[in-house]
Scaffold this motif. Structure first.
Motif, short mmCIF file in Angstrom:
data_model
loop_
_atom_site.label_atom_id
_atom_site.label_comp_id
_atom_site.label_asym_id
_atom_site.label_seq_id
_atom_site.Cartn_x
_atom_site.Cartn_y
_atom_site.Cartn_z
N PHE A 62 0.87 -1.15 -0.01
CA PHE A 62 0.18 -0.07 -0.15
C PHE A 62 0.89 1.12 0.12
O PHE A 62 2.04 1.50 0.71
N LYS A 63 0.62 1.83 -0.99
CA LYS A 63 1.38 3.46 -1.03
C LYS A 63 0.49 4.82 -0.80
O LYS A 63 -0.35 4.78 -1.62
N LYS A 64 0.82 5.38 0.22
CA LYS A 64 -0.07 6.58 0.43
C LYS A 64 0.26 7.57 -0.64
O LYS A 64 1.42 7.59 -1.34
N ILE A 65 -0.71 8.38 -1.16
CA ILE A 65 -0.66 8.95 -2.45
C ILE A 65 -0.59 10.52 -1.89
O ILE A 65 -1.20 11.01 -1.05
N ASN A 66 -0.14 11.66 -2.87
CA ASN A 66 -0.52 13.02 -2.88
C ASN A 66 -1.50 13.10 -4.02
O ASN A 66 -1.08 13.06 -5.33
N LEU A 67 -2.70 13.62 -3.78
CA LEU A 67 -3.46 14.06 -4.72
C LEU A 67 -3.43 15.30 -5.05
O LEU A 67 -3.40 16.33 -4.51
N VAL A 68 -2.83 15.54 -6.63
CA VAL A 68 -2.61 16.73 -7.10
C VAL A 68 -3.88 17.37 -7.64
O VAL A 68 -4.34 18.69 -7.32
N GLU A 69 -4.67 16.67 -8.46
CA GLU A 69 -5.95 17.14 -9.07
C GLU A 69 -7.04 16.10 -9.64
O GLU A 69 -6.39 14.87 -9.47
N ALA A 70 -8.13 16.52 -9.33
CA ALA A 70 -9.01 15.53 -9.63
C ALA A 70 -9.90 16.07 -10.49
O ALA A 70 -10.25 17.44 -10.85
N ASP A 71 -10.60 15.39 -11.73
CA ASP A 71 -11.65 15.74 -12.72
C ASP A 71 -12.84 14.61 -12.79
O ASP A 71 -12.71 13.91 -12.03
N ASN A 72 -13.66 14.77 -13.60
CA ASN A 72 -14.71 13.89 -13.85
C ASN A 72 -14.35 12.52 -14.22
O ASN A 72 -15.04 11.53 -14.01
N VAL B 42 -8.15 11.09 -11.39
CA VAL B 42 -7.36 11.96 -10.68
C VAL B 42 -5.92 11.93 -11.00
O VAL B 42 -4.95 11.03 -11.62
N TRP B 43 -4.89 12.86 -10.64
CA TRP B 43 -3.57 12.92 -10.80
C TRP B 43 -2.95 12.86 -9.47
O TRP B 43 -3.13 13.37 -8.55
N LEU B 44 -2.02 11.82 -9.48
CA LEU B 44 -1.34 11.36 -8.36
C LEU B 44 0.15 11.72 -8.32
O LEU B 44 0.81 11.38 -9.32
N ALA B 45 0.72 12.08 -7.43
CA ALA B 45 2.27 12.31 -7.19
C ALA B 45 2.82 11.60 -5.84
O ALA B 45 1.92 11.30 -5.12
N GLY B 46 3.92 11.42 -5.93
CA GLY B 46 4.63 10.88 -4.76
C GLY B 46 5.28 9.41 -4.85
O GLY B 46 5.60 8.81 -4.14
N PHE B 47 5.24 9.07 -6.50
CA PHE B 47 6.06 8.01 -6.75
C PHE B 47 7.48 8.37 -7.21
O PHE B 47 7.87 9.26 -7.62
N ALA B 48 8.24 7.17 -6.86
CA ALA B 48 9.65 7.39 -7.32
C ALA B 48 10.03 6.48 -8.60
O ALA B 48 10.01 5.47 -8.44
N GLY B 49 9.91 6.88 -9.52
CA GLY B 49 9.98 6.07 -10.82
C GLY B 49 8.74 5.45 -11.44
O GLY B 49 7.66 5.73 -10.81
#
Length: 87
Positions: free
Chosen positions: A42-52, A55-62
């Motif tokens: 399980f990897k916690k994520i940073n939600l950057v943006e969402a649309d209909n 979702v755009w997720l950040a916080g991944f290394a590679g």
């Protein structure tokens, strides 16, 4: 009349994903389930943006292998044989 204005302040590496692939851990953290060396993580994520549509997720290394189908049936630590989706 209404309008929406987006002003990017900085660029960030992010992954676009269907919201159906998101999961919660036991503490209520939002994240995704990944496969690493045949094990579910399980990897916690940073939600950057969402649309209909997603979702755009950040916080991944590679590059990562995100479980997008069946993630509700596995938990962290489970051993799995993942199959890659066709492009």
């Amino acid at each position: 009349m209404s309008a929406e204005l987006l002003i990017p302040l900085y660029s960030v590496a992010a992954i676009y994903l269907s919201p159906s692939a998101l999961a919660l851990d036991n503490e209520g953290n939002l994240g995704v389930k990944l496969v690493h060396n045949g094990e579910v993580i399980f990897k916690k994520i940073n939600l950057v943006e969402a649309d209909n549509n997603g979702v755009w997720l950040a916080g991944f290394a590679g590059e990562v292998d995100i479980i997008t189908l069946g993630q509700g049936f596995v938990k962290s630590g489970d051993r799995v044989q993942a199959t890659m989706a066709e492009k």
